[in-house]
Design an enzyme around this catalytic site. Sequence first.
Site, mmCIF file in Angstrom:
data_model
loop_
_atom_site.group_PDB
_atom_site.id
_atom_site.type_symbol
_atom_site.label_atom_id
_atom_site.label_comp_id
_atom_site.label_asym_id
_atom_site.label_seq_id
_atom_site.Cartn_x
_atom_site.Cartn_y
_atom_site.Cartn_z
ATOM 1 N N ILE A 101 42.934 7.896 -1.091
ATOM 2 C CA ILE A 101 43.593 7.886 -2.394
ATOM 3 C C ILE A 101 44.374 9.180 -2.584
ATOM 4 O O ILE A 101 43.871 10.267 -2.293
ATOM 5 C CB ILE A 101 42.571 7.680 -3.534
ATOM 6 N N SER A 102 45.613 9.058 -3.029
ATOM 7 C CA SER A 102 46.451 10.200 -3.387
ATOM 8 C C SER A 102 46.590 11.161 -2.195
ATOM 9 O O SER A 102 47.068 10.757 -1.134
ATOM 10 C CB SER A 102 45.865 10.884 -4.621
ATOM 11 N N TRP A 103 46.149 12.414 -2.312
ATOM 12 C CA TRP A 103 46.169 13.358 -1.184
ATOM 13 C C TRP A 103 45.452 12.742 0.011
ATOM 14 O O TRP A 103 45.903 12.860 1.154
ATOM 15 C CB TRP A 103 45.479 14.649 -1.607
ATOM 16 N N GLY A 105 45.233 9.687 0.742
ATOM 17 C CA GLY A 105 46.036 8.626 1.333
ATOM 18 C C GLY A 105 46.938 9.150 2.436
ATOM 19 O O GLY A 105 47.185 8.466 3.435
ATOM 20 N N THR A 127 49.289 6.554 -3.373
ATOM 21 C CA THR A 127 49.681 7.639 -2.480
ATOM 22 C C THR A 127 51.141 7.513 -2.075
ATOM 23 O O THR A 127 51.865 6.616 -2.531
ATOM 24 C CB THR A 127 48.753 7.674 -1.250
#
Length: 278
Positions: A101-103, A105, A127
Amino acid sequence: MKTAEISMETVGGRTLRVARWRLDMPSEHAPVLFFNGIGANIEAVAPLAEALNDRGFIMFDMPGVGQSPDPVVPYNTVTMAWTTRKLLKRFGVEEVDVMGISWGGAMAQHFALQYPGITRRLVLVATSAGMIMVPGNPAALTKMANPRRYVDAAFMAQHFETLYGGALAGSPGKGGHMARLTPPSPRGYMYQLLAMLGWTSVPALPFMKKETLILMGDDDQIVPLANGKLLKALIPNSELVVMKGGGHLFLLSHHDQSVRAIRNFLAAPEKTEQKKAA
């Protein structure tokens, strides 16, 4: 955390706090390797690990995050992927579905590209492709870059909707999420930021051979939906699912819908023959 085994593991010269769910349980499914968002500790994603109760799940606190000791030297995507591979070997894991998730990802993309031989499928949540991305709302990005959101509960509460969207801000999940967070150390947070400096997956994604699920929220102020559309255009064998009204933490605000999409994707028959790489 329900059923989680927690241990401190030293691999690749780094000591990491590791959480494992059901790794020893017989299952027809590959376990999930999860990479968390920047500054986020294991507990923040524990509800997802517990919901995917038909398969193993492994994740760890990045150096200087949660209860992992501060990093002594900086790291990057290559060295952290290598460390993660050594961690999986320690627990006898030779195939995983990679999720981030996000970073995290971005880390998930890099791990799948660096270690295609043990990556079965890829799930990318909220992401982007790294430095080549459509930027989010400046008001949200400035709050996101400030580790004060982990330390100052009043600051987090005040800016929660700007950071994570109205769907979660108005739900009972807001308080639960805030209670699960542990502030990262300043060094740990800085080194996570530095790890992605200049990194992008754009040149490599057209060669990605893994079936990929891209989950995005259409109200994400940090990683706008356009980034998911870019990933979809670049990754040949990918599908994009959009959570209507979902902010950056739609995994919590749209929990049941997200878990259903992930389960269906991971359990679906193989579309293509995956060649194992060494």
